[in-house]
Design a protein around this motif. Structure first.
Motif, mmCIF file in Angstrom:
data_model
loop_
_atom_site.group_PDB
_atom_site.id
_atom_site.type_symbol
_atom_site.label_atom_id
_atom_site.label_comp_id
_atom_site.label_asym_id
_atom_site.label_seq_id
_atom_site.Cartn_x
_atom_site.Cartn_y
_atom_site.Cartn_z
ATOM 1 N N LEU A 156 0.825 -1.205 0.000
ATOM 2 C CA LEU A 156 0.000 0.000 0.000
ATOM 3 C C LEU A 156 0.861 1.257 0.000
ATOM 4 C CD1 LEU A 156 -2.758 1.413 0.247
ATOM 5 C CD2 LEU A 156 -2.586 1.122 2.734
ATOM 6 N N ILE A 157 1.923 1.263 0.819
ATOM 7 C CA ILE A 157 2.807 2.429 0.907
ATOM 8 C C ILE A 157 3.522 2.664 -0.414
ATOM 9 C CG2 ILE A 157 4.987 3.218 1.931
ATOM 10 C CD1 ILE A 157 3.969 2.151 4.593
ATOM 11 N N LEU A 158 4.006 1.607 -1.044
ATOM 12 C CA LEU A 158 4.673 1.748 -2.339
ATOM 13 C C LEU A 158 3.738 2.366 -3.366
ATOM 14 C CD1 LEU A 158 6.928 1.272 -4.393
ATOM 15 C CD2 LEU A 158 6.118 -1.099 -4.610
ATOM 16 N N ARG A 159 2.542 1.832 -3.463
ATOM 17 C CA ARG A 159 1.581 2.336 -4.453
ATOM 18 C C ARG A 159 1.178 3.782 -4.154
ATOM 19 N NH1 ARG A 159 -1.996 1.463 -8.342
ATOM 20 N NH2 ARG A 159 -4.046 2.380 -8.157
ATOM 21 N N GLN A 160 0.868 4.081 -2.871
ATOM 22 C CA GLN A 160 0.416 5.427 -2.539
ATOM 23 C C GLN A 160 1.529 6.440 -2.697
ATOM 24 O OE1 GLN A 160 -2.869 6.102 -1.850
ATOM 25 N NE2 GLN A 160 -2.165 8.206 -2.193
ATOM 26 N N SER A 161 2.759 6.052 -2.387
ATOM 27 C CA SER A 161 3.894 6.967 -2.554
ATOM 28 C C SER A 161 4.070 7.330 -4.028
ATOM 29 C CB SER A 161 5.175 6.330 -1.999
ATOM 30 O OG SER A 161 5.084 6.132 -0.606
ATOM 31 N N LEU A 162 3.929 6.349 -4.903
ATOM 32 C CA LEU A 162 4.042 6.617 -6.341
ATOM 33 C C LEU A 162 2.912 7.545 -6.812
ATOM 34 C CD1 LEU A 162 4.985 3.034 -7.578
ATOM 35 C CD2 LEU A 162 6.428 5.081 -7.793
ATOM 36 N N ILE A 163 1.703 7.286 -6.335
ATOM 37 C CA ILE A 163 0.561 8.129 -6.720
ATOM 38 C C ILE A 163 0.745 9.549 -6.206
ATOM 39 C CG2 ILE A 163 -1.915 8.501 -6.357
ATOM 40 C CD1 ILE A 163 -2.266 5.473 -6.392
ATOM 41 N N ASP A 164 1.197 9.678 -4.965
ATOM 42 C CA ASP A 164 1.414 11.002 -4.386
ATOM 43 C C ASP A 164 2.452 11.792 -5.170
ATOM 44 O OD1 ASP A 164 -0.419 10.420 -2.457
ATOM 45 O OD2 ASP A 164 1.026 10.114 -0.840
ATOM 46 N N LEU A 165 3.389 11.103 -5.786
ATOM 47 C CA LEU A 165 4.429 11.763 -6.578
ATOM 48 C C LEU A 165 3.987 12.018 -8.014
ATOM 49 C CD1 LEU A 165 7.563 9.805 -5.280
ATOM 50 C CD2 LEU A 165 6.907 12.161 -4.730
ATOM 51 N N GLY A 166 2.745 11.686 -8.328
ATOM 52 C CA GLY A 166 2.193 12.035 -9.629
ATOM 53 C C GLY A 166 2.306 10.968 -10.699
ATOM 54 N N TYR A 167 2.661 9.742 -10.329
ATOM 55 C CA TYR A 167 2.770 8.672 -11.315
ATOM 56 C C TYR A 167 1.421 8.009 -11.551
ATOM 57 C CZ TYR A 167 7.852 8.914 -10.643
ATOM 58 O OH TYR A 167 9.161 9.345 -10.572
ATOM 59 N N GLN A 168 1.245 7.515 -12.756
ATOM 60 C CA GLN A 168 0.154 6.592 -13.041
ATOM 61 C C GLN A 168 0.654 5.213 -12.642
ATOM 62 O OE1 GLN A 168 0.321 8.020 -17.255
ATOM 63 N NE2 GLN A 168 -1.870 7.721 -17.131
ATOM 64 N N VAL A 169 -0.132 4.493 -11.864
ATOM 65 C CA VAL A 169 0.328 3.221 -11.316
ATOM 66 C C VAL A 169 -0.650 2.115 -11.677
ATOM 67 C CG1 VAL A 169 1.097 2.011 -9.236
ATOM 68 C CG2 VAL A 169 1.306 4.503 -9.368
ATOM 69 N N GLU A 170 -0.100 1.040 -12.175
ATOM 70 C CA GLU A 170 -0.924 -0.129 -12.476
ATOM 71 C C GLU A 170 -1.506 -0.692 -11.186
ATOM 72 O OE1 GLU A 170 -0.433 -4.526 -14.640
ATOM 73 O OE2 GLU A 170 1.326 -3.340 -14.102
ATOM 74 N N GLU A 171 -2.756 -1.137 -11.238
ATOM 75 C CA GLU A 171 -3.357 -1.771 -10.069
ATOM 76 C C GLU A 171 -2.560 -3.022 -9.712
ATOM 77 O OE1 GLU A 171 -5.784 -0.861 -8.183
ATOM 78 O OE2 GLU A 171 -6.602 0.845 -9.293
ATOM 79 N N PHE A 172 -2.248 -3.181 -8.421
ATOM 80 C CA PHE A 172 -1.631 -4.431 -8.006
ATOM 81 C C PHE A 172 -2.160 -4.838 -6.644
ATOM 82 C CE2 PHE A 172 1.685 -1.163 -7.080
ATOM 83 C CZ PHE A 172 1.763 -1.278 -5.695
#
Length: 367
Positions: free
Chosen positions: A231-247
């Motif tokens: 969860l932290i990895l995904r949210q950190s990427l989103i917070d930094l403005g990345y589009q992130v694949e659902e995992f």
């Protein structure tokens, strides 16, 4: 310059779990605010009589809502007192959900009715946060207890519905009561200990029960830690403005791959691969191509350089949430060719980017 990069994940268990709890609470309150915004839009479209009826119904629940919030706030303060023992009370307070609907002064009746929706959103968030904090703190406290100190128990207010333990077995089982039904192996040991046994046999089984409970607590915390890390990895990427694949939340448990990118990266994205066996994460830049296209591009080198400059920011964002990455392998840009991947095998990000624009990202200050 950087090509493929491999890092070992190093977690501060309690900090990671608390950060994940804060993320989930923020998600809950964000959803509540979005529901409130939808309701406001609906109010503008309704006739006056319908609006008055909705306002009246909302205002009737004001007192009950405030009482539930007060109870949740009190529980939160009690949890903070428990967290002082591990020094995590400051982190918990810093990430407490914000009650944006707490005070609107002399607002109109319509605004007060709408404000109830914001209060309800806060209530949902603080209750979500409290429930996770309670489980995290109880599990960590029980895990750290001495295997022979069965007289220690959780704080009384957390076990308000539990009777005082009358036997060693009950005291031991009390440590994992908050986790729900005990595993079969533990339940069978407790059942056998309930019968009349020779003293030597009873002591042997008691020691085995302590051991199995300790293993259970460690396994539960490890699984929670792995899910929180995802969860932290995904949210950190989103917070930094990345589009992130659902995992999946089991990414750190089962291993696997996921992809992320910025909307203006064209055919390039970063592939992350989790190796659950040795607790490592690998990042490498890839380029989406049509099947059979093996043509190299001068832009490959630039894509790797671009990711190299952004990677340290991700490290800091995750470290702020208790999850560090110790880099063990880092190749120079161009040392290996950028991996070319069939476009049909990669995620499509167009719709996700649209959602990111429409829904503001959760903000987190990185110091």
């Amino acid at each position: 310059m950087s090509g493929p990069t491999t890092a070992i994940l190093v977690a501060d268990p309690l900090a990671v779990l608390l950060s994940a709890a804060a993320i989930r609470a923020a998600m809950a309150i964000q959803q509540g605010y979005e529901d409130s915004a939808i309701l406001k839009a609906q109010h503008h479209e309704q006739r006056n009589e319908q609006l008055k009826q909705q306002q009246s119904a909302a205002l009737q629940g004001q007192q009950a809502l405030q009482e539930r919030i007060a109870a949740a706030d009190t529980e939160f303060e009690q949890l903070c007192l428990i967290a002082q023992r591990s020094g995590n009370d400051v982190r918990i307070k810093a990430e407490r959900p914000v009650n944006a609907g707490a005070d609107h002064g002399t607002a109109t009746a319509a605004n007060k009715a709408l404000n109830n929706n914001e209060l309800a959103a806060y209530l949902q968030a603080i209750q979500t946060y409290n429930a996770e904090l309670k489980s995290i703190l109880l599990t960590d406290a029980a895990r750290q207890m001495s295997s022979t100190d069965e007289h220690l128990s959780a704080p009384e207010f957390l076990l308000a519905n539990e009777q005082a333990a009358a036997t060693n077995v009950q005291r031991l089982l009390q440590r994992i009561a908050h986790l729900g039904q005990a595993p079969d192996k533990i339940a069978l040991l407790a059942q056998e200990l309930a019968s009349n046994l020779p003293l030597e046999r009873e002591q042997l089984l008691l020691n085995e029960l302590r051991h199995q409970i300790q293993l259970h607590l460690e396994q539960v915390q490890q699984q929670q830690l792995q899910e929180a890390s995802a969860l932290i990895l995904r949210q950190s990427l989103i917070d930094l403005g990345y589009q992130v694949e659902e995992f999946s939340s089991t990414l750190f448990i089962e291993g696997g791959v996921a992809h992320f990118r910025r909307h203006d990266w064209g055919d390039y994205m970063v592939r992350l691969r989790i190796n659950e066996a040795n607790n490592t994460i690998n990042f490498n830049v890839i380029r989406a191509v049509q099947q059979g296209n093996n043509e190299r591009s001068v832009l490959d080198h630039l894509a790797e350089d671009r990711w190299c400059t952004e990677f340290p920011t991700l490290l800091k964002a995750m470290e702020a949430r208790g999850l560090s990455m110790n880099v063990t392998r880092r190749l120079e840009a161009g040392e290996l060719p950028v991996q070319l991947v069939n476009r049909d095998q990669l995620p499509q990000f167009t719709e996700q980017e649209q959602r990111r624009i429409e829904q503001p990202l959760l903000a987190r200050e990185i110091k």
